[in-house]
Design a protein around this motif. Structure first.
Motif, PDB file in Angstrom:
ATOM      1  N   ALA A 207       1.205  -1.249  -0.136  1.00 28.86           N
ATOM      2  CA  ALA A 207       0.077  -0.179  -0.289  1.00 28.86           C
ATOM      3  C   ALA A 207       0.592   1.250  -0.150  1.00 28.86           C
ATOM      4  O   ALA A 207       0.701   2.482  -0.499  1.00 28.86           O
ATOM      5  CB  ALA A 207      -0.796  -0.335   1.470  1.00 28.86           C
ATOM      6  N   ALA A 208       2.155   1.281   0.984  1.00 31.85           N
ATOM      7  CA  ALA A 208       2.735   2.354   0.544  1.00 31.85           C
ATOM      8  C   ALA A 208       3.325   3.097  -0.688  1.00 31.85           C
ATOM      9  O   ALA A 208       3.981   4.330  -0.702  1.00 31.85           O
ATOM     10  CB  ALA A 208       3.924   2.509   1.665  1.00 31.85           C
ATOM     11  N   ARG A 209       3.677   1.740  -1.177  1.00 32.86           N
ATOM     12  CA  ARG A 209       4.383   1.701  -2.658  1.00 32.86           C
ATOM     13  C   ARG A 209       3.694   2.532  -3.499  1.00 32.86           C
ATOM     14  O   ARG A 209       3.828   3.166  -3.967  1.00 32.86           O
ATOM     15  CB  ARG A 209       5.189  -0.052  -3.195  1.00 32.86           C
ATOM     16  CG  ARG A 209       5.670   0.179  -4.410  1.00 32.86           C
ATOM     17  CD  ARG A 209       5.971  -1.159  -4.845  1.00 32.86           C
ATOM     18  NE  ARG A 209       6.371  -1.951  -3.612  1.00 32.86           N
ATOM     19  CZ  ARG A 209       5.837  -3.481  -2.825  1.00 32.86           C
ATOM     20  NH1 ARG A 209       5.114  -3.471  -3.591  1.00 32.86           N
ATOM     21  NH2 ARG A 209       7.469  -3.933  -1.968  1.00 32.86           N
ATOM     22  N   ALA A 210       2.152   1.845  -3.094  1.00 33.87           N
ATOM     23  CA  ALA A 210       1.157   2.116  -4.130  1.00 33.87           C
ATOM     24  C   ALA A 210       1.563   3.430  -3.921  1.00 33.87           C
ATOM     25  O   ALA A 210       0.774   4.478  -5.193  1.00 33.87           O
ATOM     26  CB  ALA A 210      -0.309   1.459  -4.548  1.00 33.87           C
ATOM     27  N   LEU A 211       0.863   4.145  -2.966  1.00 32.11           N
ATOM     28  CA  LEU A 211       0.646   5.544  -1.973  1.00 32.11           C
ATOM     29  C   LEU A 211       1.831   6.281  -2.040  1.00 32.11           C
ATOM     30  O   LEU A 211       1.814   7.534  -2.263  1.00 32.11           O
ATOM     31  CB  LEU A 211      -0.055   5.959  -1.304  1.00 32.11           C
ATOM     32  CG  LEU A 211      -1.156   5.001  -0.903  1.00 32.11           C
ATOM     33  CD1 LEU A 211      -2.039   4.934   0.648  1.00 32.11           C
ATOM     34  CD2 LEU A 211      -2.501   5.803  -1.593  1.00 32.11           C
ATOM     35  N   SER A 212       3.275   5.787  -2.921  1.00 32.00           N
ATOM     36  CA  SER A 212       4.317   6.352  -3.047  1.00 32.00           C
ATOM     37  C   SER A 212       4.769   6.961  -2.021  1.00 32.00           C
ATOM     38  O   SER A 212       5.244   8.028  -1.605  1.00 32.00           O
ATOM     39  CB  SER A 212       4.469   7.687  -4.183  1.00 32.00           C
ATOM     40  OG  SER A 212       6.057   7.798  -3.975  1.00 32.00           O
ATOM     41  N   LEU A 213       4.289   5.971  -0.274  1.00 32.56           N
ATOM     42  CA  LEU A 213       5.309   6.849   0.802  1.00 32.56           C
ATOM     43  C   LEU A 213       6.007   6.302   1.468  1.00 32.56           C
ATOM     44  O   LEU A 213       6.208   5.477   1.088  1.00 32.56           O
ATOM     45  CB  LEU A 213       3.834   6.248   2.226  1.00 32.56           C
ATOM     46  CG  LEU A 213       2.514   6.737   1.815  1.00 32.56           C
ATOM     47  CD1 LEU A 213       1.406   5.838   3.002  1.00 32.56           C
ATOM     48  CD2 LEU A 213       2.106   7.859   2.153  1.00 32.56           C
ATOM     49  N   PRO A 214       6.881   7.386   2.491  1.00 36.84           N
ATOM     50  CA  PRO A 214       8.557   6.871   2.473  1.00 36.84           C
ATOM     51  C   PRO A 214       7.779   5.977   3.874  1.00 36.84           C
ATOM     52  O   PRO A 214       6.669   5.551   4.232  1.00 36.84           O
ATOM     53  CB  PRO A 214       8.422   7.884   3.193  1.00 36.84           C
ATOM     54  CG  PRO A 214       7.859   9.261   3.192  1.00 36.84           C
ATOM     55  CD  PRO A 214       6.202   8.844   1.853  1.00 36.84           C
ATOM     56  N   VAL A 215       8.606   5.111   3.991  1.00 42.50           N
ATOM     57  CA  VAL A 215       8.940   4.128   5.235  1.00 42.50           C
ATOM     58  C   VAL A 215      10.015   3.968   5.543  1.00 42.50           C
ATOM     59  O   VAL A 215      11.259   3.834   5.014  1.00 42.50           O
ATOM     60  CB  VAL A 215       8.711   2.657   4.484  1.00 42.50           C
ATOM     61  CG1 VAL A 215       8.311   1.597   5.623  1.00 42.50           C
ATOM     62  CG2 VAL A 215       7.286   2.581   3.626  1.00 42.50           C
ATOM     63  N   ALA A 216       9.956   4.283   7.314  1.00 45.68           N
ATOM     64  CA  ALA A 216      11.205   4.287   8.148  1.00 45.68           C
ATOM     65  C   ALA A 216      11.631   2.659   8.568  1.00 45.68           C
ATOM     66  O   ALA A 216      10.551   2.026   9.581  1.00 45.68           O
ATOM     67  CB  ALA A 216      10.866   4.696   9.356  1.00 45.68           C
ATOM     68  N   MET A 217      12.296   1.901   7.963  1.00 48.86           N
ATOM     69  CA  MET A 217      11.913   0.251   8.540  1.00 48.86           C
ATOM     70  C   MET A 217      13.143  -0.388   9.376  1.00 48.86           C
ATOM     71  O   MET A 217      14.361   0.090   9.520  1.00 48.86           O
ATOM     72  CB  MET A 217      12.708  -0.186   6.865  1.00 48.86           C
ATOM     73  CG  MET A 217      12.766  -1.920   7.186  1.00 48.86           C
ATOM     74  SD  MET A 217      10.871  -2.587   7.642  1.00 48.86           S
ATOM     75  CE  MET A 217      10.135  -2.410   6.115  1.00 48.86           C
ATOM     76  N   ILE A 218      13.150  -0.012  10.196  1.00 47.39           N
ATOM     77  CA  ILE A 218      13.591  -0.935  11.853  1.00 47.39           C
ATOM     78  C   ILE A 218      13.942  -2.383  11.438  1.00 47.39           C
ATOM     79  O   ILE A 218      13.946  -3.578  11.192  1.00 47.39           O
ATOM     80  CB  ILE A 218      12.683  -1.072  12.672  1.00 47.39           C
ATOM     81  CG1 ILE A 218      12.253   0.738  13.109  1.00 47.39           C
ATOM     82  CG2 ILE A 218      13.522  -0.694  13.897  1.00 47.39           C
ATOM     83  CD1 ILE A 218      10.847   0.676  14.208  1.00 47.39           C
TER      84      ILE A 218
END
Length: 242
Positions: A207-218
Motif C-alpha cells: 500500500a505504501a508503494r502504491a501511494l508512494s509513501l516513505p517508510v522508516a524500516m526498523i
C-alpha cells in the motif's frame, strides 16, 4: 518426544497444524500479548515462564525434549535466552526465522536501527502510522510535532502514552486495498515498520508503494547463534529428524 513450540507467528500456526495432523506430541506456548489468540490446534500454555528458572522448571515438568522457536523476529530476548538454555542443557533447539523484506525499485525506504532514529527523518507536521505494535510506543516520544497513529489488535486498556498520538484497533489480515483506503482516510505521510518479513503482513508495504509513501524500516535485532531454518517445510524436516 514432546516438542515445545514457541509460537506467536503465522508460521507457528502452520507448524501447530502440521504437528497436530501428524500426531506429534507437542505443546504450543504463547506469550499472551493478544487477549483472544487464534486456537493453535495443540495443547497451549499462555504467558511467560517466569525467567530462566521458570523455563527450565516447565521443561522438566512437561517432559520437553526439543524446542522449536517460531516467535516473532523481534522477540530477540526470548529467542536468545531459549537458545542459550537449550545449548547449556543439551536440548535440541531450532529457530524458524522467516526472510527479511527487501525494498523494490519503487519503494521509498529509509533503514533505521531503532525507533528513536525515526525522528531524524520524519519532518514535523507529518502524520505517522506506526505499524510496530503497542510495545515500544514510548520510544517514539521524540517524534513531537507529528501526529502518531498506532494500530493494535486488542482495544487498548489505557490511553495512548504520548500526547501527540492515538490508537486504532484492527485485527489482521489486511488486504492491500484495505491498507490503501486506511492510509488515505487517515492522511498518512510516513509509515514506520519493523522488518518482520513474511507475506501475511506485507500488504502495508504494498500500500505504501502504491501511494508512494516513505517508510522508516526498523532493522531486526541480532539473532541467536543457533540452528535456524527459514520455512515451515524446513522446520518440519528438522522435527522429523529428531
Amino acid at each position: 518426544m514432546t516438542l515445545l513450540l514457541l509460537a506467536g507467528t503465522g508460521e507457528a500456526q502452520q507448524l501447530a497444524r502440521h504437528l497436530a495432523e501428524g500426531g506429534r506430541a507437542a505443546v504450543a506456548s504463547l506469550a499472551g500479548a493478544t487477549r483472544m489468540p487464534r486456537a493453535m490446534g495443540l495443547p497451549t500454555r499462555i504467558g511467560g515462564f517466569g525467567g530462566e528458572a521458570g523455563f527450565l522448571a516447565y521443561v522438566a515438568e512437561a517432559g520437553i525434549t526439543a524446542v522449536l522457536d517460531a516467535t516473532h523476529p523481534f522477540a530477540a530476548q526470548i529467542s536468545a535466552r531459549t537458545a542459550r538454555l537449550c545449548a547449556v542443557h543439551d536440548l535440541p533447539y531450532c529457530q524458524l526465522l522467516r526472510p527479511e523484506w527487501v525494498p523494490g525499485a519503487e519503494d521509498r525506504w529509509t533503514d533505521i536501527a531503532a525507533e528513536e532514529e525515526a525522528a531524524a527523518h520524519i519532518p514535523e507536521g507529518a502524520t505517522v502510522f506506526l505499524a510496530t505494535g503497542r510495545q515500544g510506543v514510548t520510544r517514539f516520544a521524540n517524534l513531537d510535532g507529528r501526529r502518531l497513529i498506532c494500530r493494535v489488535v486488542d482495544p487498548p486498556e489505557a490511553p495512548f502514552p504520548l500526547a501527540h498520538g492515538n490508537y486504532i484497533v484492527g485485527r489482521p489480515p489486511f488486504s492491500v486495498d484495505d491498507e490503501i483506503a486506511l492510509f488515505t482516510r487517515l492522511g498518512v505521510d510516513w509509515l514506520v515498520v519493523k522488518n518482520a518479513g513474511g507475506a501475511a503482513s506485507e500488504s502495508k508495504l504494498a500500500a505504501a508503494r502504491a501511494l508512494s509513501l516513505p517508510v522508516a524500516m526498523i532493522a531486526r535485532p541480532p539473532q541467536p547463534d543457533a540452528p535456524r531454518v527459514a520455512t515451515v517445510a524446513e522446520a518440519m524436516e528438522w522435527v522429523q529428524g529428531l
